[in-house]
Enzyme design. Structure first.
Site, PDB file in Angstrom:
ATOM      1  N   TYR A  12      -9.217   0.392  -5.097  1.00 26.79           N
ATOM      2  CA  TYR A  12      -8.609  -0.882  -4.713  1.00 26.79           C
ATOM      3  C   TYR A  12      -8.098  -1.695  -5.901  1.00 26.79           C
ATOM      4  CZ  TYR A  12      -8.758  -0.600   0.271  1.00 26.79           C
ATOM      5  OH  TYR A  12      -8.466  -0.235   1.561  1.00 26.79           O
ATOM      6  N   CYS A  62      -5.515  -0.960  -6.893  1.00 27.97           N
ATOM      7  CA  CYS A  62      -4.111  -1.020  -6.441  1.00 27.97           C
ATOM      8  C   CYS A  62      -3.719  -2.470  -6.182  1.00 27.97           C
ATOM      9  CB  CYS A  62      -3.924  -0.185  -5.178  1.00 27.97           C
ATOM     10  SG  CYS A  62      -4.806  -0.833  -3.741  1.00 27.97           S
ATOM     11  N   THR A 118      -4.199   4.903   7.516  1.00 28.51           N
ATOM     12  CA  THR A 118      -3.156   4.603   6.526  1.00 28.51           C
ATOM     13  C   THR A 118      -2.262   5.815   6.283  1.00 28.51           C
ATOM     14  OG1 THR A 118      -4.498   2.955   5.431  1.00 28.51           O
ATOM     15  CG2 THR A 118      -2.808   4.001   4.084  1.00 28.51           C
ATOM     16  N   HIS A 148     -13.212   5.328  -3.443  1.00 31.79           N
ATOM     17  CA  HIS A 148     -12.155   4.546  -2.787  1.00 31.79           C
ATOM     18  C   HIS A 148     -12.285   3.046  -3.064  1.00 31.79           C
ATOM     19  CE1 HIS A 148      -8.675   4.499  -0.380  1.00 31.79           C
ATOM     20  NE2 HIS A 148      -9.196   3.850   0.645  1.00 31.79           N
ATOM     21  N   GLU A 179      -6.222  -5.537   4.633  1.00 28.19           N
ATOM     22  CA  GLU A 179      -6.677  -4.239   4.118  1.00 28.19           C
ATOM     23  C   GLU A 179      -7.679  -4.463   2.986  1.00 28.19           C
ATOM     24  OE1 GLU A 179      -3.761  -1.599   2.173  1.00 28.19           O
ATOM     25  OE2 GLU A 179      -4.518  -0.081   3.560  1.00 28.19           O
ATOM     26  N   GLU A 232      -0.178   1.863   9.233  1.00 23.17           N
ATOM     27  CA  GLU A 232      -1.418   2.287   9.873  1.00 23.17           C
ATOM     28  C   GLU A 232      -1.103   2.700  11.310  1.00 23.17           C
ATOM     29  OE1 GLU A 232      -1.791  -0.544   7.806  1.00 23.17           O
ATOM     30  OE2 GLU A 232      -2.744   0.787   6.345  1.00 23.17           O
ATOM     31  N   CYS A 250       0.847  -1.194   0.000  1.00 23.62           N
ATOM     32  CA  CYS A 250       0.000   0.000   0.000  1.00 23.62           C
ATOM     33  C   CYS A 250       0.883   1.244   0.000  1.00 23.62           C
ATOM     34  CB  CYS A 250      -0.880  -0.026   1.248  1.00 23.62           C
ATOM     35  SG  CYS A 250      -1.708   1.529   1.567  1.00 23.62           S
ATOM     36  N   CYS A 309      -3.900   7.256  -1.651  1.00 22.45           N
ATOM     37  CA  CYS A 309      -5.200   7.332  -2.342  1.00 22.45           C
ATOM     38  C   CYS A 309      -6.336   7.794  -1.444  1.00 22.45           C
ATOM     39  CB  CYS A 309      -5.574   5.983  -2.944  1.00 22.45           C
ATOM     40  SG  CYS A 309      -4.191   5.043  -3.542  1.00 22.45           S
TER      41      CYS A 309
HETATM   42  C1  LIG Z   1      -5.218  -1.918   6.727  1.00 25.65           C
HETATM   43  C2  LIG Z   1      -6.363  -0.964   6.873  1.00 25.65           C
HETATM   44  C3  LIG Z   1      -6.225   0.345   6.427  1.00 25.65           C
HETATM   45  C4  LIG Z   1      -7.252   1.263   6.610  1.00 25.65           C
HETATM   46  N1  LIG Z   1      -7.065   2.575   6.250  1.00 25.65           N
HETATM   47  C5  LIG Z   1      -7.983   3.510   6.592  1.00 25.65           C
HETATM   48  C6  LIG Z   1      -7.744   4.899   6.365  1.00 25.65           C
HETATM   49  O1  LIG Z   1      -6.710   5.304   5.852  1.00 25.65           O
HETATM   50  N2  LIG Z   1      -8.681   5.789   6.754  1.00 25.65           N
HETATM   51  C7  LIG Z   1      -9.828   5.407   7.325  1.00 25.65           C
HETATM   52  O2  LIG Z   1     -10.624   6.270   7.664  1.00 25.65           O
HETATM   53  N3  LIG Z   1     -10.098   4.098   7.554  1.00 25.65           N
HETATM   54  C8  LIG Z   1      -9.202   3.145   7.208  1.00 25.65           C
HETATM   55  N4  LIG Z   1      -9.461   1.810   7.435  1.00 25.65           N
HETATM   56  C9  LIG Z   1     -10.675   1.478   8.143  1.00 25.65           C
HETATM   57  C10 LIG Z   1     -11.710   0.644   7.414  1.00 25.65           C
HETATM   58  O3  LIG Z   1     -12.539   1.430   6.636  1.00 25.65           O
HETATM   59  C11 LIG Z   1     -12.462  -0.115   8.517  1.00 25.65           C
HETATM   60  O4  LIG Z   1     -11.573  -1.135   8.970  1.00 25.65           O
HETATM   61  C12 LIG Z   1     -13.762  -0.706   8.091  1.00 25.65           C
HETATM   62  O5  LIG Z   1     -14.680   0.309   7.835  1.00 25.65           O
HETATM   63  C13 LIG Z   1     -14.312  -1.663   9.158  1.00 25.65           C
HETATM   64  O6  LIG Z   1     -14.382  -1.032  10.399  1.00 25.65           O
HETATM   65  P1  LIG Z   1     -13.745  -1.731  11.667  1.00 25.65           P
HETATM   66  O7  LIG Z   1     -12.372  -2.136  11.336  1.00 25.65           O
HETATM   67  O8  LIG Z   1     -13.953  -0.822  12.814  1.00 25.65           O
HETATM   68  O9  LIG Z   1     -14.543  -3.083  11.861  1.00 25.65           O
HETATM   69  P2  LIG Z   1     -15.850  -3.354  12.687  1.00 25.65           P
HETATM   70  O10 LIG Z   1     -16.768  -2.184  12.580  1.00 25.65           O
HETATM   71  O11 LIG Z   1     -15.490  -3.773  14.042  1.00 25.65           O
HETATM   72  O12 LIG Z   1     -16.471  -4.557  11.858  1.00 25.65           O
HETATM   73  C14 LIG Z   1     -16.224  -5.914  12.158  1.00 25.65           C
HETATM   74  C15 LIG Z   1     -17.369  -6.745  11.577  1.00 25.65           C
HETATM   75  O13 LIG Z   1     -18.613  -6.349  12.176  1.00 25.65           O
HETATM   76  C16 LIG Z   1     -19.561  -5.965  11.170  1.00 25.65           C
HETATM   77  N5  LIG Z   1     -20.309  -4.795  11.683  1.00 25.65           N
HETATM   78  C17 LIG Z   1     -19.788  -3.663  12.242  1.00 25.65           C
HETATM   79  N6  LIG Z   1     -20.782  -2.813  12.577  1.00 25.65           N
HETATM   80  C18 LIG Z   1     -21.924  -3.384  12.204  1.00 25.65           C
HETATM   81  C19 LIG Z   1     -23.287  -3.000  12.284  1.00 25.65           C
HETATM   82  N7  LIG Z   1     -23.654  -1.843  12.829  1.00 25.65           N
HETATM   83  N8  LIG Z   1     -24.212  -3.848  11.773  1.00 25.65           N
HETATM   84  C20 LIG Z   1     -23.850  -5.029  11.235  1.00 25.65           C
HETATM   85  N9  LIG Z   1     -22.575  -5.462  11.135  1.00 25.65           N
HETATM   86  C21 LIG Z   1     -21.628  -4.651  11.624  1.00 25.65           C
HETATM   87  C22 LIG Z   1     -18.721  -5.611   9.946  1.00 25.65           C
HETATM   88  O14 LIG Z   1     -19.443  -5.781   8.748  1.00 25.65           O
HETATM   89  C23 LIG Z   1     -17.539  -6.568  10.060  1.00 25.65           C
HETATM   90  O15 LIG Z   1     -17.883  -7.808   9.506  1.00 25.65           O
HETATM   91  C24 LIG Z   1      -8.456   0.863   7.212  1.00 25.65           C
HETATM   92  C25 LIG Z   1      -8.609  -0.464   7.625  1.00 25.65           C
HETATM   93  C26 LIG Z   1      -7.584  -1.378   7.471  1.00 25.65           C
HETATM   94  C27 LIG Z   1      -7.758  -2.776   7.973  1.00 25.65           C
HETATM   95  S1  SF4 Z   2      -6.190   2.374  -2.530  1.00 28.79           S
HETATM   96 FE1  SF4 Z   2      -4.705   0.754  -2.153  1.00 28.79          FE
HETATM   97  S2  SF4 Z   2      -2.671   1.678  -2.187  1.00 28.79           S
HETATM   98 FE2  SF4 Z   2      -4.170   3.302  -2.110  1.00 28.79          FE
HETATM   99  S3  SF4 Z   2      -4.278   3.806   0.046  1.00 28.79           S
HETATM  100 FE3  SF4 Z   2      -5.922   2.329  -0.341  1.00 28.79          FE
HETATM  101  S4  SF4 Z   2      -5.064   0.277  -0.002  1.00 28.79           S
HETATM  102 FE4  SF4 Z   2      -3.350   1.765  -0.098  1.00 28.79          FE
END
Ligand SMILES: Cc1cc2nc3c(=O)[nH]c(=O)nc-3n(C[C@H](O)[C@H](O)[C@H](O)COP(=O)(O)OP(=O)(O)OC[C@H]3O[C@@H](n4cnc5c(N)ncnc54)[C@H](O)[C@@H]3O)c2cc1C
Ligand code: SF4
Length: 509
Positions: free
Chosen positions: A303, A305, A198, A299, A453, A264, A107, A111
């Protein structure tokens, strides 16, 4: 209107300029329970900085791909800071993303900011139309400043969220979603925490945004603003990645991809001030869903990417097959075909979404939401299958191999050299290196970027299924079936049909 002062005075051009721009900042970063004094020189953090630096180097090497002329300043800018004003602009974002995935195998972190700027551009325009606010002009001022300096923007959307069944205002602790704690004539103060951010430390600015649809009682949570990464009141806590401490051991083989990694961190905001000119939403809760949906639309097709990263893993699998002497075996060839088919399916849906872009009222173009969600949904599954096939082709040595120090050891090095040889004409070290790369991408540091991710970034799989369900036009499809089956019902579906064809053939604006 007062314009914010930027930390740099000369635009950053090369990857090296960018890396130097990160030095000497007063960031409060914790890693292993200790404050990091300089992130640039930290061996665990540096690979993630190198990955962002490639976004600068690519713009120098391939300007047609990674830079363009800004509609805001009229000058040449990095594509990551550009507002897409045509279908080609949106398509080229995807082409650039695939290329950078190929170059870094991870990553490259830039983006989220690009997609935040683009979704804010049209959302602030429509907010101003409704409320006669000044957000769009403020955003354009901000865009012009960051374009002039060629800065990196982090997109901070995901709150820590506490009890997922409750709205922000219903949480036991009000800080589980970022919210306004105080308003003054000069601006607002915000408190809360953003998770999984990220490239946040590798950015110059963060744009804080709401994470979900909001209601009137969540008004104080409806806040969007730009904050310098080193603003007072921010604490960063660095996220661990599998095998990350290998970078502290010296050597460069066991890391698999020693140069590049993702990043992250958790961002904790304690009464952080945002001046009025950097606020792009303050209380307009009814626009939170538009912003979130437009951001995820861009966004989720970003992906693609992962198809660039997929190119690397396919190449690694083909290389180890060659080193093991099985490259001409039919099931290996077939597995490589399957991996390629899955990888191109990701790319195909993402790039199709971009080709189906349409103009918003602001003039900015946005990609097709259905296809963006289909792309991201593929990404939640296909890299896992591609990784499974890469591990199949790699063989078990990938996870049982001794360390680089053993290979360098006077006592056992020669034994490993002899007994871990594959094809006689290939140095054992090459075999070891390519296996470590596959380990890195499917189990190690860059499995964060390639697998988890892919699962959760830009929303977990269910979030895409909800968007797909909203747009799947089941009544229209039933009508098609009934027509052919000779079932005559008196339903008026004209508008649904025109919507459908508008989306597919890009005639609906
Ligand atoms: C490597 C990585 C990079 C990321 N980068 C960014 C970033 O740069 N900026 C940013 O803003 N975010 C970022 N994210 C966040 C990403 O958008 C969230 O991980 C994602 O939205 C899920 O939220 P959570 O991790 O809190 O999971 P959770 O909300 O805990 O979800 C876990 C599970 O529970 C389910 N769930 C959660 N809430 C509900 C609900 N109300 N009803 C039913 N099911 C539910 C989900 O579907 C999932 O299956 C990143 C995540 C990762 C893993
Ligand atoms: S689109 Fe792909 S490379 Fe760009 S920030 Fe997200 S995961 Fe990283």
């Amino acid at each position: 209107m007062t314009l914010v002062q930027l930390p740099q005075t000369k635009p950053l051009i090369s990857g090296e300029d960018y890396i130097n721009s990160l030095r000497g900042r007063k960031l409060k970063v914790y890693l292993f329970g200790e404050l990091v004094t300089e992130i640039v020189d930290h061996p665990m953090i540096r690979p993630s900085i190198n990955a962002v630096a490639e976004t600068y180097n690519l713009a120098m090497r391939e300007p047609d791909l990674a830079s363009t002329i800004s509609g805001v300043t009229g000058k040449q800018v990095n594509r990551f800071l550009h507002i897409a004003m045509s279908r080609d602009d949106v398509v080229l974002q995807n082409k650039m993303q695939r290329r950078l995935g190929q170059l870094t195998g991870t990553c490259f972190q830039r983006c989220v900011g690009m997609d935040a700027l683009n979704s804010l551009y049209s959302t602030t325009f429509e907010m101003d139309e409704k409320y006669k606010t000044q957000y769009h002009q403020r955003l354009k001022n901000f865009i012009s400043l960051v374009q002039e300096e060629n800065l990196v923007i982090g997109g901070a959307m995901t709150d820590v969220k506490g009890d997922r069944s409750l709205a922000p205002h219903e949480q036991a602790d009000p800080d589980l979603f970022v919210h306004i704690t105080k308003r003054t004539n000069e601006g607002v103060y915000i408190t809360g925490a953003k998770a999984h951010q990220t490239g946040c430390l590798n950015s110059h600015w963060l744009i804080v945004m709401p994470t979900m649809r909001l209601r009137e009682k969540d008004k104080d949570y409806a806040v969007i603003g730009a904050i310098p990464v080193d603003a007072e009141g921010i604490t960063y806590i660095y996220g661990r990645q599998s095998c990350d401490s290998r970078s502290l051991e010296g050597g460069n083989i066991d890391q698999g991809n020693a140069n590049y990694g993702g990043q992250e961190a958790m961002v904790i905001l304690e009464n952080v001030f945002i001046p009025n000119e950097l606020i792009f939403m303050d209380g307009e809760f009814d626009f939170a869903s538009m912003l979130v949906e437009r951001f995820t639309c861009y966004h989720r097709r970003s992906y693609v990417c992962k198809s660039g990263v997929g190119d690397v893993i396919i190449g690694a699998a083909a290389t180890i097959a060659e080193y093991n002497g099985v490259d001409n075996v039919s099931h290996i060839k077939d597995k490589l075909v399957e991996m390629t088919h899955l990888n191109e399916t990701i790319y195909g849906t993402g790039i199709a979404s971009s080709y189906q872009s349409q103009a918003t009222r602001s003039g900015a173009f946005i990609c097709d939401d259905m296809l963006a969600n289909v792309c991201k949904h593929h990404v939640t599954k296909m890299p896992y299958e591609i990784s499974r096939l890469a591990q199949d082709i790699a063989g078990g040595l990938m996870v049982t191999m001794p360390s680089e120090k053993d290979f360098r050891s006077l006592e056992v090095g020669a034994l490993l050299e002899k007994y871990l040889k594959g094809r006689a004409d290939i140095p054992t070290e090459y075999r070891v290196r390519i296996l470590r790369l596959i380990e890195n991408m499917t189990l190690g540091r860059n499995a964060v970027g390639y697998l988890t991710e892919s699962m959760h970034g830009a929303g977990s799989p269910q979030a895409q299924r909800i968007q797909i369900a909203r747009q799947m036009q089941i009544e229209f499809k039933k009508l098609l079936a009934k027509e052919l089956a000779g079932i005559k019902e008196h339903k008026q579906l004209t508008s649904e049909i025109s919507d459908y064809f508008g989306r597919i053939f890009n005639t609906k604006v």
